[in-house]
Structures are given as structure tokens and as C-alpha cells.
Design an enzyme around this catalytic site. Sequence first.
Site, PDB file in Angstrom:
ATOM      1  N   ASP A  79     -11.746   0.488  -4.256  1.00 29.09           N
ATOM      2  CA  ASP A  79     -13.152   0.451  -3.833  1.00 29.09           C
ATOM      3  C   ASP A  79     -13.635  -0.905  -3.293  1.00 29.09           C
ATOM      4  OD1 ASP A  79     -13.333  -1.055  -6.131  1.00 29.09           O
ATOM      5  OD2 ASP A  79     -14.861   0.186  -7.112  1.00 29.09           O
ATOM      6  N   THR A  80     -12.831  -1.574  -2.475  1.00 27.99           N
ATOM      7  CA  THR A  80     -13.330  -2.803  -1.849  1.00 27.99           C
ATOM      8  C   THR A  80     -14.247  -2.432  -0.681  1.00 27.99           C
ATOM      9  OG1 THR A  80     -11.497  -2.988  -0.284  1.00 27.99           O
ATOM     10  CG2 THR A  80     -11.182  -3.999  -2.439  1.00 27.99           C
ATOM     11  N   SER A 133       0.835  -1.187   0.000  1.00 26.66           N
ATOM     12  CA  SER A 133       0.000   0.000   0.000  1.00 26.66           C
ATOM     13  C   SER A 133       0.874   1.241   0.000  1.00 26.66           C
ATOM     14  CB  SER A 133      -0.846  -0.046   1.276  1.00 26.66           C
ATOM     15  OG  SER A 133      -1.434   1.195   1.538  1.00 26.66           O
ATOM     16  N   TYR A 138      -1.283  -0.850  10.748  1.00 26.96           N
ATOM     17  CA  TYR A 138      -1.318  -1.351   9.369  1.00 26.96           C
ATOM     18  C   TYR A 138      -0.073  -0.911   8.610  1.00 26.96           C
ATOM     19  CZ  TYR A 138      -3.083  -1.494   4.491  1.00 26.96           C
ATOM     20  OH  TYR A 138      -3.241  -1.710   3.141  1.00 26.96           O
TER      21      TYR A 138
HETATM   22  N1  LIG Z   1      -8.685  -1.588  -0.537  1.00 25.40           N
HETATM   23  C1  LIG Z   1      -7.762  -0.627  -0.429  1.00 25.40           C
HETATM   24  O1  LIG Z   1      -8.069   0.557  -0.417  1.00 25.40           O
HETATM   25  C2  LIG Z   1      -6.313  -1.010  -0.343  1.00 25.40           C
HETATM   26  C3  LIG Z   1      -5.353   0.009  -0.410  1.00 25.40           C
HETATM   27  C4  LIG Z   1      -4.017  -0.313  -0.343  1.00 25.40           C
HETATM   28  C5  LIG Z   1      -3.643  -1.637  -0.188  1.00 25.40           C
HETATM   29  N2  LIG Z   1      -4.579  -2.619  -0.117  1.00 25.40           N
HETATM   30  C6  LIG Z   1      -4.130  -4.003   0.086  1.00 25.40           C
HETATM   31  O2  LIG Z   1      -4.773  -4.857  -0.831  1.00 25.40           O
HETATM   32  C7  LIG Z   1      -4.947  -6.135  -0.248  1.00 25.40           C
HETATM   33  C8  LIG Z   1      -6.399  -6.555  -0.374  1.00 25.40           C
HETATM   34  O3  LIG Z   1      -7.207  -5.575   0.218  1.00 25.40           O
HETATM   35  P1  LIG Z   1      -8.811  -5.633   0.159  1.00 25.40           P
HETATM   36  O4  LIG Z   1      -9.300  -4.259   0.345  1.00 25.40           O
HETATM   37  O5  LIG Z   1      -9.209  -6.424  -1.017  1.00 25.40           O
HETATM   38  O6  LIG Z   1      -9.105  -6.469   1.503  1.00 25.40           O
HETATM   39  P2  LIG Z   1     -10.466  -7.185   1.976  1.00 25.40           P
HETATM   40  O7  LIG Z   1     -11.540  -6.972   0.981  1.00 25.40           O
HETATM   41  O8  LIG Z   1     -10.691  -6.773   3.391  1.00 25.40           O
HETATM   42  O9  LIG Z   1     -10.075  -8.719   1.932  1.00 25.40           O
HETATM   43  C9  LIG Z   1      -9.147  -9.236   2.846  1.00 25.40           C
HETATM   44  C10 LIG Z   1      -9.030 -10.731   2.599  1.00 25.40           C
HETATM   45  O10 LIG Z   1      -8.149 -11.305   3.581  1.00 25.40           O
HETATM   46  C11 LIG Z   1      -8.815 -12.384   4.235  1.00 25.40           C
HETATM   47  N3  LIG Z   1      -8.339 -12.456   5.633  1.00 25.40           N
HETATM   48  C12 LIG Z   1      -8.533 -11.541   6.622  1.00 25.40           C
HETATM   49  N4  LIG Z   1      -7.950 -11.952   7.757  1.00 25.40           N
HETATM   50  C13 LIG Z   1      -7.350 -13.138   7.495  1.00 25.40           C
HETATM   51  C14 LIG Z   1      -6.610 -14.062   8.275  1.00 25.40           C
HETATM   52  N5  LIG Z   1      -6.346 -13.841   9.557  1.00 25.40           N
HETATM   53  N6  LIG Z   1      -6.151 -15.185   7.679  1.00 25.40           N
HETATM   54  C15 LIG Z   1      -6.421 -15.415   6.380  1.00 25.40           C
HETATM   55  N7  LIG Z   1      -7.115 -14.596   5.590  1.00 25.40           N
HETATM   56  C16 LIG Z   1      -7.591 -13.461   6.147  1.00 25.40           C
HETATM   57  C17 LIG Z   1     -10.302 -12.045   4.120  1.00 25.40           C
HETATM   58  O11 LIG Z   1     -11.131 -13.162   4.152  1.00 25.40           O
HETATM   59  P3  LIG Z   1     -11.732 -13.804   5.508  1.00 25.40           P
HETATM   60  O12 LIG Z   1     -12.277 -12.673   6.309  1.00 25.40           O
HETATM   61  O13 LIG Z   1     -12.733 -14.775   4.993  1.00 25.40           O
HETATM   62  O14 LIG Z   1     -10.557 -14.479   6.148  1.00 25.40           O
HETATM   63  C18 LIG Z   1     -10.354 -11.454   2.727  1.00 25.40           C
HETATM   64  O15 LIG Z   1     -10.424 -12.477   1.750  1.00 25.40           O
HETATM   65  C19 LIG Z   1      -4.474  -6.027   1.188  1.00 25.40           C
HETATM   66  O16 LIG Z   1      -3.145  -6.505   1.320  1.00 25.40           O
HETATM   67  C20 LIG Z   1      -4.526  -4.533   1.443  1.00 25.40           C
HETATM   68  O17 LIG Z   1      -3.625  -4.126   2.445  1.00 25.40           O
HETATM   69  C21 LIG Z   1      -5.905  -2.337  -0.182  1.00 25.40           C
END
Ligand SMILES: NC(=O)c1ccc[n+]([C@@H]2O[C@H](COP(=O)([O-])OP(=O)(O)OC[C@H]3O[C@@H](n4cnc5c(N)ncnc54)[C@H](OP(=O)(O)O)[C@@H]3O)[C@@H](O)[C@H]2O)c1
Length: 283
Positions: free
Chosen positions: A214-215, A165, A178
Amino acid sequence: MGRLQKILIPFLGLVLAFCFYSARENFKPEMLKGKRVIVTGASTGIGEQMAYHLARMGAHVLVTARTEAKLQKVVERCRELGAGSAQLVSGTLSHHTLTPAPLLSGGLDMLILNHVGKSYFSYFDGDVRHIQKLLDINFLSYVAMTVSALPMLKQSGGSIVVVSSMAGKVGFPFTVPYSATKFALDGFFSSLRQEFSIQNVNVSITLCILSFIDTESAVRAAADVLQMSPAPKEECALEIIKGGALRQREVYYKYTLTKIPLLLRDWAAELTPSLFHFRNNSL
Ligand SMILES: NC(=O)c1ccc[n+]([C@@H]2O[C@H](COP(=O)([O-])OP(=O)(O)OC[C@H]3O[C@@H](n4cnc5c(N)ncnc54)[C@H](OP(=O)(O)O)[C@@H]3O)[C@@H](O)[C@H]2O)c1
Ligand SMILES: *[C@@H]1O[C@H](CO)[C@@H](O)[C@H](O)[C@H]1NC(C)=O
């Protein structure tokens, strides 16, 4: 200016532009066909979208997360979209987790580390245990999965893709725990990449620097605070896969919201907070 220079300079510009764009644009979906790929955190968000792209490209995908019911749906959809095969492993990821057994048998071409534990979006609350737990999920489990997948990746000349990120490159308010875990990923994987290069280990490492996407979870946490509109998760997922397949060192998405501000980070660090448009008094 001589006539020769008048012609030569624009010509050189065109050649450079051509090299730049052709080097960036030589991705072909067939690159993933038949490849064996693990995507962690693929029950929702960017990980889920990566699984669908990979399925359309004909890859063998293995998705992981804690929620089995959601993974089941993702696997079904992957099969409909044309995946070579699709399977799931459910369970929490921490440094105790070794790569799930089914993966070990078939070999592996690409390990996409994407999952992220839940944290808060607010001022640092002094909770040290939370940081420890988050480091375990967001950092140590990435290390453990890398260690156990490495023999297979060495065999295949494969790739490791690490989703990080902007908060893993520059200090950010309201995401102290984070941000710490994402900085750790950069230290570990950027150093490891240099060792691979010295040792002629043919495993690429791609670190992905993402802006606001936009998640559901990100929008719920940050939409009231961040003044920018989030970028689409589908396109983001595709850019990550492209960068991994092209064995790029880093992926920046959205480019203008990540790479450009980061160029300023080292030159004018005192300016960076104002680049991120936080709403006043929103917390
Ligand atoms: N969205 C943003 O704005 C953004 C910005 C910068 C970086 N990122 C990075 O992009 C990546 C994906 O982000 P996202 O927004 O798509 O996240 P998300 O929608 O919250 O999804 C997170 C995923 O991780 C799984 N998870 C959570 N805790 C876990 C655990 N303890 N063990 C195994 N799996 C686990 C969740 O599934 P379960 O709950 O079923 O385990 C889910 O599949 C992350 O690395 C995030 O830091 C996102
Ligand atoms: C490294 O692996 C890639 C992808 O598997 C392959 O295309 C390339 O030829 C390999 N390079 C070397 C030096 O073995």
C-alpha cells in the site's frame, strides 16, 4: 496401525512444525543494533518504513533518494526513533553512481537496494528508450552499488538485500518494462549468490518477492486494475529486514500471494494469469 506409530507420527509432525517455526522466528531486533545500513529509495514508501524500523532497532542508517527535502524529514524521524546515527545522500541513482563517499569511510553491514524508477502501468508502448532508462535505474545501479560496496561487505561478513516483486518472478501484463528490470535482478543476484558460496565469500544475498503493497505510488498506479487489496508497507518493511538479518536467500511477502502462486508457475504456467485477478477492460 501399531501403538508406536500412532504416537510416533504426530510426534514427528510436532517436531517438524517446531523446527520450521523456530527457524523462521528467531529474529531479534538487537541483531541490527549498531549495524551500519544503507537503504536506497528511502524518501517514501517501503524504503522509508525500513529506515524507521532500523532506527528503532538502533542501527546506523544512511538513506538515499533524489528528493533531499523528504530525506531530511526521514533522517530527523530516524534520530527521534533512536537510530545510532542517521544521514542522507541525495541524487539520482544510475550505473554511473558509485557508493556515496561518506559510507565508504565507516564500513557497512547491510546494503538494502530498494529504489525504483517511475514507469507506466499500461500496455507496452514500444518505447525502447524507456526500457533502457529503467534498466539503468532499477538494475544497473543495483549492480554498481553492489560492486562498490562489496569490499566493505566482505570485511564485515555483511548482507545485500534486493527488493524485487512478483513481477520479477512471473510475467505480468501492464508492467512489461518494470518486469524486465526485476527479472534481471534475479538473474544477476541469484547467480552471484552461487559464486559467493563456491568462493566462500561470506556476504549473504536476500531477494525479496513482494506482492501489492500500500505505498502511495503503487496504489495510485494499480488500485483500479488489481482486484486485491494491498498489504501494509510497515509490516512489509519489517519482513524484509528480518529476512536480511537472518541471511535468508529469499523473502516472500505476502507469503500466500507470492510463494503459493509461484509454486504453480512451473507446473501450470497457463493458469498463472488467472491467479492475479485483473479487472476486465480496466485499461
Ligand atoms: N509497492 C508495491 O506494490 C510493490 C510491489 C512489489 C515490489 N515493490 C518494490 O518495492 C520497492 C519499493 O517500492 P515503493 O512502492 O516503496 O516505491 P516508491 O514509494 O515509489 O519509492 C521509490 C523510491 O525510489 C526513489 N527513486 C525513484 N527514482 C530514483 C532514481 N532515479 N534514483 C534514486 N532514487 C530514486 C524515490 O525517491 P525520489 O523520487 O525522491 O528519488 C523513492 O524514495 C521497489 O523496488 C518496488 O519495485 C513494490
Ligand atoms: C559470516 O558472517 C556472519 C555475520 O557477520 C557471521 O555470523 C558468521 O560467523 C560468518 N561466517 C563465517 C564462516 O565466517
